[in-house]
Scaffold this active site. Structure first.
Site, PDB file in Angstrom:
ATOM      1  N   GLU A  88     -82.582 -34.934 -78.678  1.00  0.00           N
ATOM      2  CA  GLU A  88     -81.662 -34.781 -77.554  1.00  0.00           C
ATOM      3  C   GLU A  88     -80.245 -34.481 -78.040  1.00  0.00           C
ATOM      4  OE1 GLU A  88     -81.190 -34.360 -74.548  1.00  0.00           O
ATOM      5  OE2 GLU A  88     -82.796 -35.191 -73.311  1.00  0.00           O
ATOM      6  N   ASN A 146     -77.955 -35.848 -66.611  1.00  0.00           N
ATOM      7  CA  ASN A 146     -78.150 -34.808 -67.612  1.00  0.00           C
ATOM      8  C   ASN A 146     -77.301 -33.590 -67.268  1.00  0.00           C
ATOM      9  OD1 ASN A 146     -79.963 -35.159 -69.924  1.00  0.00           O
ATOM     10  ND2 ASN A 146     -81.510 -35.742 -68.417  1.00  0.00           N
ATOM     11  N   ASP A 196     -83.152 -30.717 -67.579  1.00  0.00           N
ATOM     12  CA  ASP A 196     -82.703 -31.690 -68.573  1.00  0.00           C
ATOM     13  C   ASP A 196     -81.333 -31.235 -69.071  1.00  0.00           C
ATOM     14  OD1 ASP A 196     -82.603 -33.618 -70.718  1.00  0.00           O
ATOM     15  OD2 ASP A 196     -84.778 -33.660 -70.772  1.00  0.00           O
TER      16      ASP A 196
END
Length: 301
Positions: free
Chosen positions: A20, A150, A209
């Protein structure tokens, strides 16, 4: 699913459980990213091929380069100044939530050097996650009403901010005041179709995302479980679809000396064994050369 884009390459073959928040460091010219459940911060130097990492006792979720040469880390237990040379961290702000049920997630600096970071409410219901802004002295709550924060990003002129709720399949846009950091006119930028009960993953487009913005103001968003990254125009229209060899992309960022290499972190945590057998690159960092450069990462402070 159609075949993946033939121009996709593997930038880092070492797989994260949940890669991430990739960041191309503008001074070091290297890529940093987090493995959240792996409790690890990674660093990759494309020029030398060197890969290094730091392990922690709690989850790092996002980061930003600092003007003083260190990094700002958003972790479950707060915001920290981290010195990668010494391996030392110093807490700057405590978690504004119960860490048993919530943690920091996606975070980035705005063009003025303030760090914006959202949270994820892990029970998923009700929608108790929020968005915060840290100016170096105070951590302020700026927006709420979501479950999984996000998709942070800013338009090239710095007057529009993007923010998504992954669970709600929605990306929002705000009017952004660069001087004060105040948000207004929250609106739906784009909404993706939710997965229906019993719907095959092959027919599901995914949920938004992490994201990045390019120099033309287009918003590149990773579609988790959708096996793709989309480039959306400032009007929210799809202008490019990049098909991937893995189901779960998590976030793109622009890197390389010309900011025309799109790095894409991916995940393998919790995925079915059959899927992982078919998609051995799950968790790796992928890359793609693009025509339009991205906006550089802003430094904290």
């Amino acid at each position: 699913m159609r075949e993946p884009d033939p121009d996709i390459s593997v930038a880092v073959a070492s797989a994260s459980r949940l890669g991430e928040s990739p960041v191309w460091h503008p001074r070091e010219q290297v890529l940093y990213w987090c493995d959240i459940p792996g409790k690890r911060l990674n660093r990759f130097d494309p020029k030398s091929g060197a890969l290094s990492h730091w392990d922690f006792d709690t989850e790092p979720a996002s980061l930003a380069p600092r003007l003083d040469g260190a990094l700002l880390l958003a972790m479950r237990d707060g915001l920290w100044r981290f010195d990668p040379v010494r391996g030392e961290r110093t807490r700057l702000a405590a978690s504004p939530y119960d860490p048993a049920h919530e943690r920091f997630n996606d975070g980035k600096c705005d063009p003025q050097g303030r760090f914006w970071v959202g949270t994820i409410y892990e029970p998923r219901d009700p929608a108790l996650a929020a968005l915060y802004c840290f100016d170096g002295s105070e951590l302020k709550r700026k927006a709420d009403g979501i479950t999984n924060s996000n998709g942070l990003g800013w338009s090239p002129d710095g007057r529009t901010m993007y923010w998504s709720d992954t669970k709600a399949h929605t990306v929002y846009a705000f009017d952004f005041d660069p001087a004060s950091g105040e948000l207004s006119a929250r609106r739906e930028f784009v909404r993706f179709a939710a997965r229906q009960p019993g719907q095959d993953l092959a027919d599901y487009g995914g949920r938004p995302d992490g994201a990045a913005v390019d120099a033309e103001g287009c918003y590149w968003v990773a579609l988790f479980e959708g096996q793709r990254v989309l480039r959306l125009s400032p009007a929210g229209e799809v202008v490019r679809e990049v098909r991937l060899p893995v189901r779960c992309a998590t976030m793109p960022c622009f890197g390389g000396p010309d900011l025309r290499t799109l790095y894409i972190t991916t995940a393998r945590e919790g995925r079915p064994a059959a899927e992982l057998a078919e998609q051995p690159l799950a968790g790796c960092v992928l890359s793609l050369r693009v025509d339009v450069p991205g906006l550089p990462a802003h430094l904290f402070g």
